[in-house]
Motif scaffolding. Structure first.
Motif, PDB file in Angstrom:
ATOM      1  N   ARG A 226       0.833  -1.203   0.000  1.00  0.00           N
ATOM      2  CA  ARG A 226       0.000   0.000   0.000  1.00  0.00           C
ATOM      3  C   ARG A 226       0.868   1.254   0.000  1.00  0.00           C
ATOM      4  N   GLU A 229       2.319   1.580  -3.599  1.00  0.00           N
ATOM      5  CA  GLU A 229       1.373   2.031  -4.616  1.00  0.00           C
ATOM      6  C   GLU A 229       0.953   3.477  -4.398  1.00  0.00           C
ATOM      7  N   ASN A 230       0.817   3.880  -3.155  1.00  0.00           N
ATOM      8  CA  ASN A 230       0.488   5.280  -2.880  1.00  0.00           C
ATOM      9  C   ASN A 230       1.597   6.207  -3.363  1.00  0.00           C
ATOM     10  N   GLU A 233       1.614   6.298  -7.215  1.00  0.00           N
ATOM     11  CA  GLU A 233       0.464   7.065  -7.699  1.00  0.00           C
ATOM     12  C   GLU A 233       0.667   8.570  -7.493  1.00  0.00           C
ATOM     13  N   GLU A 234       1.317   8.931  -6.399  1.00  0.00           N
ATOM     14  CA  GLU A 234       1.567  10.354  -6.131  1.00  0.00           C
ATOM     15  C   GLU A 234       2.516  10.952  -7.160  1.00  0.00           C
TER      16      GLU A 234
END
Length: 339
Positions: A226, A229-230, A233-234
């Protein structure tokens, strides 16, 4: 340069428990088929490992047939006439697709996809069912006895055992053609003197993997994914995370940056000190657009722009953060070149 290994779905690092068991097995002189003391000692080693694997898979020891790996185990499909293979299954299963031939009918599918991590429930259908449980065992709760499967295939090196050893699980009462003929080893289903060193490592790794699962090691890995992926994505909001809303293996992140070739990303990250993958590692080093992603509806550019990051119990938060930062720097360079 310190390197970070993030390709557990290709192969997991050898567990200390497996290494120790293999070293001890090297001193076992006898052939498991011999009736003297040395032979019985070798046989006992094989049967202990068979019990360890059975406990990890949720079957009886008599249902475990040792093979050289999941690919050899999957060759049991060649004994069936009609073989219906899941579109996203591993090539080891897909190679045996045989629609409409005379003979027994069987469905073959992967429980957890090696490229995307997506978990698929078997459901119901005609004929027997063979499950590829290679990626799932030791990472997800699983019981062969309750799965509805008639057969399953797996490889030891995915859960921290040695390469070159695996198993075919065959439900009691199911008849199959022997994988190889000869001396009748492995209950007549796979002849040839057993690889006791590999088998010993397999058993120890299977036991250790189940212990990790029970202790919540993969819950921690899921949290690291998590974070990863965060961060990705940022830095790249247009990134597509394959199967993000679906049930996935806790360690697997497959993401697509359209136009940025997966193989280019893999090479860039390798130079930066990170081992990741552009798909399945079972294609003799070939890099090509993913058949799995194409089967899921992604176009050619998207499928060729995917990479897979697969974490393990030894992965740290520092590893994940460092990777995300290094990937973001390479992504900026890609955007600059594409502008």
């Amino acid at each position: 340069m310190s390197r970070v290994y993030l390709d557990y779905n290709a192969t997991a690092p050898l567990r200390p428990e497996a290494r120790e068991a293999m070293v001890a097995a090297m001193d076992v002189v006898g052939n498991p088929s011999s009736v003297h003391g040395e032979g019985r000692a070798a046989k006992a080693l094989v049967e202990r490992a068979r019990g360890q694997v059975a406990a990890a898979v949720g079957c009886t020891p008599q249902e475990v047939v040792f093979t050289s790996g999941a690919t050899e185990a999957a060759s049991v499909l060649s004994g069936f006439g009609t073989v219906e293979v899941q579109a996203t299954a591993h090539d080891a299963l897909w190679a045996h697709q045989a629609p409409g031939e005379d003979g027994p009918e069987i469905r073959a599918m992967g429980l957890a996809n090696s490229e995307t991590g997506i978990v698929t429930q078997p459901g119901t259908g005609e004929g027997l069912l063979l499950l590829d449980i290679t990626q799932a065992v030791g990472r997800l709760p699983f019981s062969f006895a309750w799965s509805g499967a008639d057969m399953a295939v797996m490889s030891a090196h995915k859960l921290g055992g040695p390469k070159g050893i695996g198993a075919l699980i065959v439900k009691q009462g199911v008849d199959i053609l022997a994988l190889s003929l000869g001396g009748g080893q492995e209950m007549g289903r796979r002849s040839g003197t057993e690889n006791i060193i590999g088998i010993a490592g397999f058993g120890a790794a299977a036991e250790a993997a189940q212990r990790d699962l029970a202790d919540g090691a993969w819950d921690r890995v899921k949290k690291l994914r998590r974070i990863l992926e965060n961060a990705i994505e940022e830095s790249a909001p247009a990134t597509i995370f394959v199967g993000k809303s679906e049930d996935r293996l806790p360690n697997t992140s497959c993401f697509i940056t359209p136009g940025w070739k997966g193989e280019t990303q893999v090479m860039a990250m390798d130079l930066a000190g990170f081992a990741i993958s552009a798909g399945s590692a079972c294609s003799s080093g070939k890099v090509k657009a993913s058949r799995v992603l194409a089967a899921m509806g992604f176009d050619e550019v998207q499928a060729a722009s995917a990479v897979r990051v697969s974490l393990g119990p030894d992965t740290s938060e520092d590893d994940v953060v460092a990777f995300a930062q290094a990937w973001a720097r390479q992504h900026e360079k890609f955007r600059a070149r594409a502008a």
